[in-house]
Design a protein around this motif. Structure first.
Motif, PDB file in Angstrom:
ATOM      1  N   VAL A 120      32.464  20.596   6.443  1.00 42.06           N
ATOM      2  CA  VAL A 120      31.961  20.338   5.097  1.00 42.06           C
ATOM      3  C   VAL A 120      30.915  19.232   5.211  1.00 42.06           C
ATOM      4  CG1 VAL A 120      32.507  19.387   2.822  1.00 42.06           C
ATOM      5  CG2 VAL A 120      34.058  21.038   3.894  1.00 42.06           C
ATOM      6  N   THR A 140      30.515  27.143  11.223  1.00 46.12           N
ATOM      7  CA  THR A 140      30.574  27.505   9.809  1.00 46.12           C
ATOM      8  C   THR A 140      30.484  26.244   8.950  1.00 46.12           C
ATOM      9  OG1 THR A 140      31.980  29.401  10.344  1.00 46.12           O
ATOM     10  CG2 THR A 140      31.924  28.680   8.039  1.00 46.12           C
ATOM     11  N   VAL A 142      30.058  24.542   4.957  1.00 45.31           N
ATOM     12  CA  VAL A 142      30.010  24.549   3.500  1.00 45.31           C
ATOM     13  C   VAL A 142      29.420  23.216   3.073  1.00 45.31           C
ATOM     14  CG1 VAL A 142      31.402  24.390   1.392  1.00 45.31           C
ATOM     15  CG2 VAL A 142      31.899  26.159   3.081  1.00 45.31           C
ATOM     16  N   HIS A 154      23.788  28.538   4.940  1.00 46.51           N
ATOM     17  CA  HIS A 154      25.143  28.089   5.225  1.00 46.51           C
ATOM     18  C   HIS A 154      26.145  29.067   4.638  1.00 46.51           C
ATOM     19  CE1 HIS A 154      23.510  24.441   6.859  1.00 46.51           C
ATOM     20  NE2 HIS A 154      22.942  24.117   5.710  1.00 46.51           N
ATOM     21  N   GLY A 156      28.630  28.584   2.599  1.00 46.55           N
ATOM     22  CA  GLY A 156      28.966  28.420   1.196  1.00 46.55           C
ATOM     23  C   GLY A 156      28.504  27.080   0.671  1.00 46.55           C
ATOM     24  N   ARG A 157      28.654  26.890  -0.645  1.00 46.59           N
ATOM     25  CA  ARG A 157      28.192  25.642  -1.263  1.00 46.59           C
ATOM     26  C   ARG A 157      28.972  25.371  -2.543  1.00 46.59           C
ATOM     27  NH1 ARG A 157      23.241  27.071  -2.016  1.00 46.59           N
ATOM     28  NH2 ARG A 157      23.037  27.275  -4.280  1.00 46.59           N
ATOM     29  N   ALA A 299      35.326  22.068  -1.815  1.00 43.58           N
ATOM     30  CA  ALA A 299      34.551  22.372  -0.611  1.00 43.58           C
ATOM     31  C   ALA A 299      35.469  22.768   0.543  1.00 43.58           C
ATOM     32  CB  ALA A 299      33.692  21.167  -0.225  1.00 43.58           C
ATOM     33  N   LEU A 302      36.966  26.206  -0.197  1.00 38.32           N
ATOM     34  CA  LEU A 302      35.998  27.276   0.044  1.00 38.32           C
ATOM     35  C   LEU A 302      35.813  27.512   1.537  1.00 38.32           C
ATOM     36  CD1 LEU A 302      33.932  29.328  -0.926  1.00 38.32           C
ATOM     37  CD2 LEU A 302      32.259  27.474  -1.128  1.00 38.32           C
ATOM     38  N   LEU A 303      35.727  26.433   2.312  1.00 38.54           N
ATOM     39  CA  LEU A 303      35.570  26.585   3.763  1.00 38.54           C
ATOM     40  C   LEU A 303      36.778  27.297   4.358  1.00 38.54           C
ATOM     41  CD1 LEU A 303      34.113  26.063   6.418  1.00 38.54           C
ATOM     42  CD2 LEU A 303      35.104  23.762   6.451  1.00 38.54           C
TER      43      LEU A 303
END
Length: 344
Positions: A120, A140, A142, A154, A156-157, A299, A302-303
């Motif tokens: 993150v 990976t 976020v 990326h 996700g955000r 965050a 989501l990750l």
């Protein structure tokens, strides 16, 4: 005292009268097992006190069982990032993963080893070598807020609508202040860029002069003091100041007092970033609550969901923020009024 024997998958299998593979599939959610079998195996595992071996599970899945949390350089002591880290740690614990705080890179040619499944990144900053290192290693990522790096992609955000946030502050101040100064970091982060852009647009729409004073993203009291002194001494002066950086509003009040101005009698002061310290002052300071703890939680969640396949790569979540009206900008009858700013 004799140590208690660790309960294994084999112990659960024997007690449930099934194979070890069936136990593994039932507890992990894999395979095509009847619901009754899964429930019976889970009940036996709970009764025996079985706890999954995370290291073995991660090894089988090619995972480290850890995720990283990365902040911009020199921000770790700021209240916003401390709160974000607490939220991230709480969510990591809920997902049974370890959270590793990643230090800033000072030598781009020698990035540190990163034994994590994902990272993150809070407030990605243009030119930060860590962003390049993460991209090169295909880790990976976020982000908390947009990454302004050209071509950046990326997994996700999670972001806040800072344009709506600064507009809400300006609308609140507009009836009592004509000349509203903005003490704001530069455009090396989406945070600074979005606030500056929305501030200038609001001023143009309302026929106000845009009065932007540059301060660092991580600013010292003397940085804020210089900006406040410049604003107050400028032709026409100012009658309200919005301090954007975390911790800057308290320094702005002190600097204004040194210039002979008193808050809120003859100068209004607001902060874009809220913190408990702003609420406990003799004159509590109006601020935008951008919910750092919830930002950290979302965050990490989501990750974890992207890593496990529960969320699609490219997912973007918008975090609600709230205007907290306090004595530094408002008559007594308006104090304590909060306004939620829903995601657009």
């Amino acid at each position: 005292m004799k140590a208690r024997k660790r309960i294994t998958l084999l112990d659960v299998a024997r007690a449930a009268g099934v194979s070890k593979t069936t136990v593994s599939d039932a507890l992990s959610g894999r395979g095509r097992l009847p619901a009754a079998t899964r429930e019976r195996v889970a009940a036996v595992a709970r009764e025996l006190g079985y706890v999954a071996n995370r290291s073995a599970r991660n090894l089988r899945g090619g995972r480290t069982g850890a995720i990283g949390l990365y902040f911009p350089d020199r921000t770790i002591g700021l209240q916003y990032y401390m709160d974000l880290a607490i939220g991230a740690a709480e969510e990591a614990l809920a997902h049974d993963v370890a959270l590793t705080l990643i230090p800033a890179i000072h030598d781009p040619a020698d990035p540190p080893p990163l034994y994590v499944d994902g990272v993150v990144v809070s407030d990605p900053m243009l030119g930060d070598p860590m962003l390049r290192a993460l991209a090169e290693r295909r880790i990976t990522v976020v982000t908390c807020e947009r990454d302004l790096t050209p071509g950046a992609q990326h997994a996700g955000r999670v972001e806040s609508d800072h344009g709506a946030g600064i507009r809400s502050l300006l609308d609140h101040l507009a009836d009592r202040a004509e000349r509203i100064a903005l003490l704001c970091p530069g455009e090396e982060t989406a945070f600074g860029l979005d606030i500056r852009t929305a501030y200038r647009a609001w001023c143009a729409e309302h026929g106000r002069e845009a009065l932007v004073y540059d301060v660092p993203f991580v600013c010292a009291p003397e940085d804020v003091g210089r900006a406040v002194a410049e604003a107050l001494r400028s032709p026409g002066g100012v009658d309200a100041i919005i301090s954007v950086p975390d911790g800057g509003a308290t320094s702005a009040v002190q600097a204004a007092f040194q210039q002979g101005r008193h808050v809120p009698d003859d100068l209004l002061v607001a902060s874009y970033v809220d913190s408990p310290s702003l609420q406990s002052l003799i004159t509590p300071i109006t601020a935008i609550d951008i919910a750092p703890r919830e930002m950290g939680r979302r965050a990490v969640r989501l990750l974890a969901d992207i890593l496990s396949g529960k969320a699609e790569p490219g997912t973007v979540e918008v975090l609600p923020i709230t205007l907290r009206v306090r004595a530094s900008t408002s008559p007594a009858r308006h104090r304590g009024l909060d306004r939620d700013l829903a995601p657009s």
